[in-house]
Design an enzyme around this catalytic site. Structure first.
Site, PDB file in Angstrom:
ATOM      1  N   ASP A   2       0.816  -1.215   0.000  1.00  0.00           N
ATOM      2  CA  ASP A   2       0.000   0.000   0.000  1.00  0.00           C
ATOM      3  C   ASP A   2       0.848   1.262   0.000  1.00  0.00           C
ATOM      4  OD1 ASP A   2      -2.278  -1.346  -0.061  1.00  0.00           O
ATOM      5  OD2 ASP A   2      -2.998  -0.756   1.930  1.00  0.00           O
ATOM      6  N   TYR A  17       2.623   1.895  -3.235  1.00  0.00           N
ATOM      7  CA  TYR A  17       1.638   2.315  -4.222  1.00  0.00           C
ATOM      8  C   TYR A  17       1.278   3.788  -3.985  1.00  0.00           C
ATOM      9  CZ  TYR A  17      -2.544   2.505  -7.082  1.00  0.00           C
ATOM     10  OH  TYR A  17      -3.467   2.861  -8.016  1.00  0.00           O
ATOM     11  N   LEU A  20     -12.942   8.247  -1.356  1.00  0.00           N
ATOM     12  CA  LEU A  20     -12.822   9.282  -0.328  1.00  0.00           C
ATOM     13  C   LEU A  20     -11.524  10.042  -0.527  1.00  0.00           C
ATOM     14  CD1 LEU A  20     -13.821   7.182   2.832  1.00  0.00           C
ATOM     15  CD2 LEU A  20     -15.120   9.112   1.905  1.00  0.00           C
ATOM     16  N   LYS A  37     -11.965   3.044   9.096  1.00  0.00           N
ATOM     17  CA  LYS A  37     -11.924   2.817   7.646  1.00  0.00           C
ATOM     18  C   LYS A  37     -11.465   1.381   7.426  1.00  0.00           C
ATOM     19  CE  LYS A  37     -10.230   4.847   3.363  1.00  0.00           C
ATOM     20  NZ  LYS A  37      -9.843   3.617   2.705  1.00  0.00           N
ATOM     21  N   GLU A  64     -18.238  -2.711   3.405  1.00  0.00           N
ATOM     22  CA  GLU A  64     -16.937  -3.287   3.072  1.00  0.00           C
ATOM     23  C   GLU A  64     -16.953  -4.793   3.332  1.00  0.00           C
ATOM     24  OE1 GLU A  64     -15.229  -0.841   1.902  1.00  0.00           O
ATOM     25  OE2 GLU A  64     -13.089  -1.277   2.029  1.00  0.00           O
ATOM     26  N   LYS A 106     -17.450  11.705   8.805  1.00  0.00           N
ATOM     27  CA  LYS A 106     -18.536  12.152   7.925  1.00  0.00           C
ATOM     28  C   LYS A 106     -19.339  13.235   8.613  1.00  0.00           C
ATOM     29  CE  LYS A 106     -18.872   7.466   6.134  1.00  0.00           C
ATOM     30  NZ  LYS A 106     -19.488   6.158   6.214  1.00  0.00           N
ATOM     31  N   LYS A 146      -6.036   9.013   7.076  1.00  0.00           N
ATOM     32  CA  LYS A 146      -5.261   7.791   6.866  1.00  0.00           C
ATOM     33  C   LYS A 146      -4.288   7.542   8.014  1.00  0.00           C
ATOM     34  CE  LYS A 146      -4.793   5.886   2.983  1.00  0.00           C
ATOM     35  NZ  LYS A 146      -5.254   4.658   2.372  1.00  0.00           N
ATOM     36  N   CYS A 196      17.048 -31.183  18.864  1.00  0.00           N
ATOM     37  CA  CYS A 196      17.011 -29.873  19.513  1.00  0.00           C
ATOM     38  C   CYS A 196      18.248 -29.057  19.102  1.00  0.00           C
ATOM     39  CB  CYS A 196      16.971 -30.032  21.032  1.00  0.00           C
ATOM     40  SG  CYS A 196      17.181 -28.447  21.874  1.00  0.00           S
TER      41      CYS A 196
HETATM   42  S1  IVH Z   1     -17.957   5.828   3.165  1.00  0.00           S
HETATM   43  C1  IVH Z   1     -19.533   8.112  -0.178  1.00  0.00           C
HETATM   44  N1  IVH Z   1     -17.145   4.570   5.295  1.00  0.00           N
HETATM   45  O1  IVH Z   1     -12.905   3.348   1.752  1.00  0.00           O
HETATM   46  C2  IVH Z   1     -18.735   7.596   0.913  1.00  0.00           C
HETATM   47  N2  IVH Z   1     -16.072   4.093   3.237  1.00  0.00           N
HETATM   48  O2  IVH Z   1     -10.996   4.915   0.229  1.00  0.00           O
HETATM   49  C3  IVH Z   1     -17.895   6.462   0.530  1.00  0.00           C
HETATM   50  N3  IVH Z   1     -14.324   2.401   3.402  1.00  0.00           N
HETATM   51  O3  IVH Z   1     -14.696   3.307  -1.235  1.00  0.00           O
HETATM   52  C4  IVH Z   1     -17.642   5.452   1.479  1.00  0.00           C
HETATM   53  N4  IVH Z   1     -14.518   2.007   5.547  1.00  0.00           N
HETATM   54  O4  IVH Z   1     -14.640   1.149   0.200  1.00  0.00           O
HETATM   55  C5  IVH Z   1     -16.979   4.736   3.984  1.00  0.00           C
HETATM   56  N5  IVH Z   1     -16.540   3.509   7.264  1.00  0.00           N
HETATM   57  C6  IVH Z   1     -16.381   3.681   5.959  1.00  0.00           C
HETATM   58  C7  IVH Z   1     -15.426   2.958   5.222  1.00  0.00           C
HETATM   59  C8  IVH Z   1     -15.294   3.207   3.855  1.00  0.00           C
HETATM   60  C9  IVH Z   1     -13.887   1.678   4.439  1.00  0.00           C
HETATM   61  C10 IVH Z   1     -13.784   2.285   2.034  1.00  0.00           C
HETATM   62  C11 IVH Z   1     -14.818   2.322   0.933  1.00  0.00           C
HETATM   63  C12 IVH Z   1     -14.428   3.491   0.105  1.00  0.00           C
HETATM   64  C13 IVH Z   1     -12.963   3.593   0.381  1.00  0.00           C
HETATM   65  C14 IVH Z   1     -12.370   4.929   0.039  1.00  0.00           C
END
Ligand code: IVH
Length: 608
Positions: A41, A44, A89, A121, A176, A302, A326, A420
């Site tokens: 990751d 990348y 996101l 996340k 997810e 959010k 992140k 051993c």
């Molecule tokens: S909300 C419109 N909530 O992270 C909002 N996403 O890097 C979009 N993800 O595509 C998603 N945990 O696959 C949301 N608690 C969470 C999440 C989450 C993991 C993933 C999801 C998204 C990606 C973006």
């Protein structure tokens, strides 16, 4: 936004830019195809950052397939269109960046956000689950965000995504799909048994498993919902209500319908009112991360209220009302150079991986745990393999799996010891953890040093060097021998004067009177540290009662379950000669202040 932890890869010219785009696209495609990306990751991310930096300076030369401009994965013909785009996101990496994001959001919607929802996340794959009148009839991956692959064949293999909801409603649940650590271990075991190559990490395993169609076996995965939305044919009244609900209320509604969410985990989604509270929660989740049974790569924040979300709106790639904070990467790919076999103080022979040093979250990792020989076989590890290493918090680093796609054919089998590696005795391989048949006497120095330690018998003057001397001169062949050492024997040792001798004899005399809990702890029975030994001693009060206990009785002690009890009982039985010898040498075998448990008696008159 810039990452404070991972610098961008430096791209010097258009050729390097084109190469970087190609590598990133390939890695991303492999990742989404079968979870076998050759880039971890962090690498990348570094690539994509470097690409983005170059593009910012050369906006006219941006290549159409650059990973900065689209949602990774790409859609293919035959994909199912999403009714509402499945967005990604944007990221922040520091409190400052997060605070700046809240300010820009406040400017956009005309006021501060009154309520934030904060949730982990999850490090898996986004999926849309379509329910019609409460029945799950379609599962679709995110794909390019506008259309995704139909993976309905996976219905029934994903825990937390019920076939039937608690109410006959028509809705789409988004969330997810991932594998917990246990599910990942299981999946790789089953996969290798069936002749497949192991998946490098849980995310890759979930991606590969979700898309696999004709497999001879199924392995479970787990779903966590983070979105609930109406579908075109949703009952209008319900559609209206869902549109008005805050995110936290939608999540509660999802739980009520029977969908799994993070509410059941150690890191449930919560709502808070201020930026400081969000940042405090980010820290809490970051600390809990190491202990979680599933991977997270950040925290999603959010705007909770529907009105704020609507006012903020969405860009083509990501909503403006949500952000991913992140966390540093906890996985890196490196190479497995060697396997060392170390003998512990109880005679356990434990393999340890020697790695090409790699930095994970600021720490240089050179070793990783391999638990036991079966662990090596289960993971199908070979010397020279590229391996995915996981290290979170202070937890000992572990190898998740080899990165099978990077194998060259030059890798060598790992050779297991036949005797051993410390004393050459036979190895007892009857249990998962191999043990020298010489037991505690194999690594007597370690066993004695442990017994003399502060939490055990606390014998002052019996440091490591002195223990080595006593063992090497043959004066001490087990723990009990310490208590029959004579003044003359000690005076005969090198660098041992009269004062040191008398002090050591006095310390040994004091140690004889230590309570049973410390004696038990000094024996080093596996699974019984300081506090467990204390509980055992308090419960049974005397060594005789401890030794008389069978596995069932042993479970009466708080914290000892059906798994631990038999091994404690067996190990104590094995220690009988040593315990007898200690008692004969005058070592105390009772716990002051404790009373033995009442023994159940059989009433002869009662034959019912
Ligand atoms: S909300 C419109 N909530 O992270 C909002 N996403 O890097 C979009 N993800 O595509 C998603 N945990 O696959 C949301 N608690 C969470 C999440 C989450 C993991 C993933 C999801 C998204 C990606 C973006």
């Amino acid at each position: 936004m810039t990452d404070m932890t991972t610098p961008a890869a430096v791209i010097v010219d258009a050729t390097a830019y084109a190469q970087a785009v190609e590598d990133a696209v390939k890695a991303s495609a492999a990742y989404y195809a079968d979870g076998t990306s050759p880039l971890d990751d962090e690498t990348y991310d570094r690539f994509v950052r470097g690409i983005a930096a170059w593009e910012a300076d050369h906006p006219d030369e941006v290549l159409p397939d650059s990973p900065t401009g689209k949602v990774a994965g790409g859609s293919v013909e035959g994909d199912v269109p999403h009714t509402v785009a499945m967005l990604s996101l944007d990221n922040v990496f520091s409190p400052e960046e997060f605070t700046a994001w809240t300010s820009s959001l406040a400017r956009r919607i005309g006021h501060d956000v009154a309520c934030f929802s904060v949730e982990p996340k999850l490090d898996g794959l986004a999926i849309a689950a379509r329910y019609t009148r409460g029945h799950l009839d379609r599962l679709i991956t995110r794909g390019d965000g506008t259309a995704g692959e139909d993976v309905s064949h996976a219905i029934g293999t994903i825990e937390g995504l019920p076939r039937e909801l608690a109410e006959p409603v028509t809705v789409e649940v988004r969330g997810e799909v991932l594998m917990t650590t246990a599910q990942f271990e299981h999946a790789n075991e089953v996969r290798t048994v069936h002749g497949g190559q192991p998946f490098a990490n849980p995310r890759g395993a979930a991606a590969g498993t979700l898309r696999a169609r004709e497999r001879a076996y199924t392995v479970p995965m787990t779903f966590f919902g983070y979105g609930l939305l109406p579908r075109p044919d949703t009952e209008p009244e319900l559609a209206g209500r869902l549109g008005e609900l805050a995110h936290s209320d939608l999540m509660a509604r999802a739980v009520g319908l029977g969908v799994n969410t993070t509410a059941t985990t150690a890191v449930p989604g919560i709502t808070v009112a201020t930026v400081d509270q969000v940042l405090a929660r980010v820290q809490e989740i970051a600390v809990l991360r190491a202990e979680l049974p599933f991977g997270i790569d950040g925290i999603v924040i959010k705007a909770d209220r529907a009105a704020d979300q609507q006012a903020a709106g969405s860009g083509s790639r990501a909503p403006r009302w949500a952000i991913a904070y992140k966390l540093p990467a906890v996985e890196k790919i490196t190479r497995l150079l060697q396997v060392e076999w170390n003998v512990g103080r109880t005679g356990i022979i434990a393999p340890r991986a020697v790695l090409e040093p790699v930095t994970i979250d600021g720490a240089t990792i050179t070793y990783a745990t391999l638990h036991n020989p079966a662990d090596i076989t289960r993971r199908d590890l070979r010397l020279g393999d590229h391996v995915m290493v996981h290290r979170a918090g202070d937890v000992i680093p572990r190898i998740e799996a080899p990165v099978a796609s990077l194998r060259t054919g030059e890798e060598q089998a790992i050779v297991f010891p036949e005797v051993c590696p410390r004393c050459g005795s036979a190895i007892d391989t009857s249990e998962q953890r191999w043990r020298c048949t010489n037991g505690r006497n194999c690594h007597l120095v370690a066993a004695l040093s442990y017994a003399a330690g502060r939490d055990q018998l606390d014998i002052e003057g019996l440091g490591h060097t002195r223990v080595v001397q006593l063992v090497e001169t043959g004066l001490v062949a087990d723990l009990a021998d310490l208590f029959t050492l004579t003044r003359d024997q000690l005076l005969g040792l090198e660098r041992m004067g009269a004062t040191s001798t008398d002090n050591l004899l006095a310390a040994l005399g004091t140690a004889k009177d230590q309570p049973l809990s410390r004696v038990l702890c000094a024996l080093g029975v596996r699974g019984t540290g300081r506090s467990m030994s204390r509980r055992i001693a308090r419960y049974f009060a005397t060594m005789d009662h401890v030794r008389a206990a069978d596995a069932e009785t042993m479970q009466q002690v708080e914290g000892i379950g059906p798994e631990k009890a038999p091994s404690i009982v067996a190990e104590l039985a094995e220690l009988t000669p040593l315990i007898d010898k200690l008692a004969t040498a005058g070592v105390n075998m009772t716990e002051p202040g404790a009373t033995p448990p009442a023994v159940a008696t059989t009433d002869a008159a009662d034959d019912c």
